[in-house]
Design an enzyme around this catalytic site. Sequence first.
Site, PDB file in Angstrom:
ATOM      1  N   HIS A 210       0.882  -1.165   0.000  1.00  0.00           N
ATOM      2  CA  HIS A 210       0.000   0.000   0.000  1.00  0.00           C
ATOM      3  C   HIS A 210       0.923   1.219   0.000  1.00  0.00           C
ATOM      4  O   HIS A 210       1.613   1.479   0.979  1.00  0.00           O
ATOM      5  CB  HIS A 210      -0.888  -0.048   1.250  1.00  0.00           C
ATOM      6  CG  HIS A 210      -1.664   1.209   1.506  1.00  0.00           C
ATOM      7  ND1 HIS A 210      -3.013   1.208   1.744  1.00  0.00           N
ATOM      8  CD2 HIS A 210      -1.286   2.493   1.563  1.00  0.00           C
ATOM      9  CE1 HIS A 210      -3.421   2.453   1.934  1.00  0.00           C
ATOM     10  NE2 HIS A 210      -2.389   3.253   1.846  1.00  0.00           N
ATOM     11  N   ARG A 294      -8.109  14.576   3.287  1.00  0.00           N
ATOM     12  CA  ARG A 294      -7.798  15.213   4.576  1.00  0.00           C
ATOM     13  C   ARG A 294      -6.283  15.189   4.802  1.00  0.00           C
ATOM     14  O   ARG A 294      -5.553  14.567   4.047  1.00  0.00           O
ATOM     15  CB  ARG A 294      -8.445  14.396   5.696  1.00  0.00           C
ATOM     16  CG  ARG A 294      -7.923  12.966   5.675  1.00  0.00           C
ATOM     17  CD  ARG A 294      -8.415  12.084   6.781  1.00  0.00           C
ATOM     18  NE  ARG A 294      -7.699  10.814   6.783  1.00  0.00           N
ATOM     19  CZ  ARG A 294      -7.969   9.786   5.995  1.00  0.00           C
ATOM     20  NH1 ARG A 294      -8.955   9.847   5.122  1.00  0.00           N
ATOM     21  NH2 ARG A 294      -7.251   8.671   6.057  1.00  0.00           N
TER      22      ARG A 294
END
Length: 449
Positions: A210, A294
């Site tokens: 990831h 964010r």
Amino acid sequence: MKLFKKILIANRGEIAIRIIRACRELGIRTVAVYSEIDRETMHVRLADEAVCIGPASSQQSYLHTPAILSAAEITDAEAIHPGYGFLSENPQFAEACTKSGITFIGPRPENIRLGGDKAKARQILKKKGVPVVPGSDGVVKDVEMALKVSRKTGFPVMLKAATGGGGKGMRIVESGDELERAFNTAQREALTAFGSADLYIEKYIPEMRHVEVQIMADSKGNVVHLGERDCSIQRRHQKLIEESPSPGIDAKLRKRIGELAIKAAKALRYRNVGTLEFIVDLEGNIYFMEINTRIQVEHPVTEAVTGIDLIKEQIKLSAGNPLEYRQSKIRLTGHAIECRINAEDPVSFLPSPGTMTFLYLPGGPGVRVDTAAFCGWKVPTNYDSLVAKLIVHGKDRGEALQRMRRALDEFVIEGIQTTIPFHRRVLSSEEFQRGEYTTRFVERLNAGA
Ligand code: MV4
């Protein structure tokens, strides 16, 4: 430079303090908000002003838009920083701020909305030439369509909730026989958790890394990237350790993933600070997965290797200032690693609430601790269990590893259990030291323990 005079911070804990620090350095006054259970906490003490916004429950305090907007109005705050979690990815909240004449520090509501619609983000970026994991074009409406897409994609496939996150509504499906059952349970889970039963399909990639890329964009549409973070060390979809640069990526892949992140951000007309998440498979194929709109928990590792203060940049960009950096001015130096220290049992990862009876924070060269903890603090169970982030920076990965081991040994927390012993085990593992780990690392580590 255009800036705000006063910012309200719609959050708590270490991230609220991190934002207060950035504001202080920019000469901006700060307003903290807090729930009744957080009255005696450090973010309240460190802000210039503080307003109680309700009882302990998140729903009635840190998620309660009217209370937060009222607090901004009575204190004359010009902008609201949402931090991460809580209202940070709520497009209605961003719109409500704007309607009240308050600047939401973050991207445009459309960007936030698309970040929450993973099936649509995938569909749009695929059309714009950003590689996505093979699978469905947007949402799959029913089992028949799911079967058709899965046969075309090839089993195993993964069902994912279109508006989901945190692994809920996610199912690996090995064959056509299993599909109907999995589809129905995933739909139900998605509906309960997110209020939408929409699912999409991706080919299941069993071993992967990831890797996410930090980007910054101004209102003119200029975009730069700040390198990548490897977040493959997760347990039940909670990240535990992050590092930058990713040890699984060479210079060529790094250049390509950075360019793909910029291409995606431009295609979405993204604004402010954001993160593009990618899957990197064992053959070095890169696929877009999600966009996070964010500031993220793990932003300090990027700050360490770039020397750029991401919170200050968020604030300056929100005030309408242009990007101060060109891509060629962004240099990655050394290596950074972050360990998330949670108030949890280090083996079972069950919450370990209680009062911190002793606290000693590590320090010295290349060590940063972001925390709101103090001796005597009662760790509440109402919110997430993060109690500190330990970030180290070294000239290379070897030095960063030594420094992390040294800092973990210095860290003392008494009264509650923490995940520090887990991090010690990871740091002493050969696989982690070689940097050859994938998303299966934690399950293998726990199987061997
Ligand atoms: C995947 C995957 C394999 N194939 N998608 C997505 C959300 C994240 N929390 C877990 N996700 C995964 N998506 C495809 N197409 C495997 C995972 C995954 C994972 C990803 C990153 C880090 C740890 C993980 C552990 C289990 C599964």
